[in-house]
Design an enzyme around this catalytic site. Sequence first.
Site, mmCIF file in Angstrom:
data_model
loop_
_atom_site.group_PDB
_atom_site.id
_atom_site.type_symbol
_atom_site.label_atom_id
_atom_site.label_comp_id
_atom_site.label_asym_id
_atom_site.label_seq_id
_atom_site.Cartn_x
_atom_site.Cartn_y
_atom_site.Cartn_z
ATOM 1 N N GLY A 69 -7.090 13.947 14.248
ATOM 2 C CA GLY A 69 -8.394 13.732 13.635
ATOM 3 C C GLY A 69 -9.497 14.489 14.335
ATOM 4 O O GLY A 69 -9.258 15.373 15.155
ATOM 5 N N GLY A 115 -6.919 11.141 8.905
ATOM 6 C CA GLY A 115 -7.672 10.156 8.129
ATOM 7 C C GLY A 115 -7.672 10.480 6.639
ATOM 8 O O GLY A 115 -7.559 9.595 5.801
ATOM 9 N N SER A 130 -15.566 17.849 16.437
ATOM 10 C CA SER A 130 -16.237 18.402 15.254
ATOM 11 C C SER A 130 -17.754 18.241 15.332
ATOM 12 O O SER A 130 -18.488 18.865 14.572
ATOM 13 C CB SER A 130 -15.732 17.713 13.984
ATOM 14 O OG SER A 130 -15.992 16.323 14.051
ATOM 15 N N ASP A 131 -18.200 17.376 16.231
ATOM 16 C CA ASP A 131 -19.640 17.110 16.381
ATOM 17 C C ASP A 131 -19.927 16.910 17.861
ATOM 18 O O ASP A 131 -19.042 16.492 18.616
ATOM 19 C CB ASP A 131 -20.035 15.812 15.642
ATOM 20 C CG ASP A 131 -19.529 15.795 14.205
ATOM 21 O OD1 ASP A 131 -20.180 16.412 13.364
ATOM 22 O OD2 ASP A 131 -18.474 15.182 13.972
ATOM 23 N N HIS A 176 0.798 -1.232 0.000
ATOM 24 C CA HIS A 176 0.000 0.000 0.000
ATOM 25 C C HIS A 176 0.828 1.279 0.000
ATOM 26 O O HIS A 176 0.262 2.368 0.087
ATOM 27 C CB HIS A 176 -0.960 -0.007 1.195
ATOM 28 C CG HIS A 176 -1.804 -1.236 1.245
ATOM 29 N ND1 HIS A 176 -1.440 -2.350 1.975
ATOM 30 C CD2 HIS A 176 -2.958 -1.541 0.603
ATOM 31 C CE1 HIS A 176 -2.360 -3.290 1.794
ATOM 32 N NE2 HIS A 176 -3.275 -2.837 0.972
HETATM 33 N N1 HPA Z 1 -18.544 9.182 15.099
HETATM 34 C C1 HPA Z 1 -17.373 8.618 14.814
HETATM 35 N N2 HPA Z 1 -16.319 9.303 14.430
HETATM 36 C C2 HPA Z 1 -16.439 10.632 14.336
HETATM 37 C C3 HPA Z 1 -17.616 11.295 14.623
HETATM 38 C C4 HPA Z 1 -18.720 10.524 15.028
HETATM 39 O O1 HPA Z 1 -19.803 11.056 15.284
HETATM 40 N N3 HPA Z 1 -17.417 12.620 14.430
HETATM 41 C C5 HPA Z 1 -16.127 12.756 14.030
HETATM 42 N N4 HPA Z 1 -15.534 11.556 13.981
#
Ligand code: HPA
Length: 235
Positions: A90, A21, A204-205, A5
Amino acid sequence: MSTPHINAAADAFAPTVLLPGDPLRAQHIAERFFSNPERVNTVRGMYGYTGSYRGQRISVMGSGMGIPSCSIYATELIRHYGVQRIVRVGTCGAVHDDLKLGDLVLALSASTDSNVNRMRFAGMDFGAGASYPLLRAVADRAQSAGVPLHIGNVFSTDLFYSPNTGTTDTLAAMGVLAVEMEAAGLYGLAAELGAQALTVLTVSDHLRHAAHMDAAQRQTGVDAMTELTLDALCG
Ligand code: HPA
């Protein structure tokens, strides 16, 4: 030399590799932060670069999403390219109420619904933990820069789209900070291969508040995290 790879020369990677990622994030990190970046991998578009930061040689490469993809690249980097330190940079989805969008998380340890560490640990539960020297370096740098950090347990899931709606409550009740998809596999692999690993994340969330960063916020947040991480590793 090449592996299945990675089509890079044997000495193409520095001993320390940042592992986002997204391969385009790897390209962005190399172009924005490295001096004299050179692209060293192109297989499957999983770009890897080597350059220098503050005079120290350093590499960055995409890992893809999830433990299987990340494990393939991390294994080949450690086994065939002499890589000793892998720092995943990440994003994550927060489950703990103390976390808000843009916060930084250091994954001291990683729980998981993946079976990979049981596969490498004779069916037993492996305590997947970060390298203390790497964790300490980033934590110390954050402290001296006045950047707040959350340091604790994250959850590495195989299912981004999970049908089990109660899981986030279970995670929060056990003090898990956030969900992502690679740390537990990376930590188990580093233990198996005698390397050091760390995972640094930007929130991020927020999974319990249905909050999400937009693309511009993501870019700014991830850039700040990357710079802090590079300053810690190459300071
Ligand atoms: N789930 C898994 N991985 C993630 C998420 C999530 O909601 N947000 C950013 N990476």
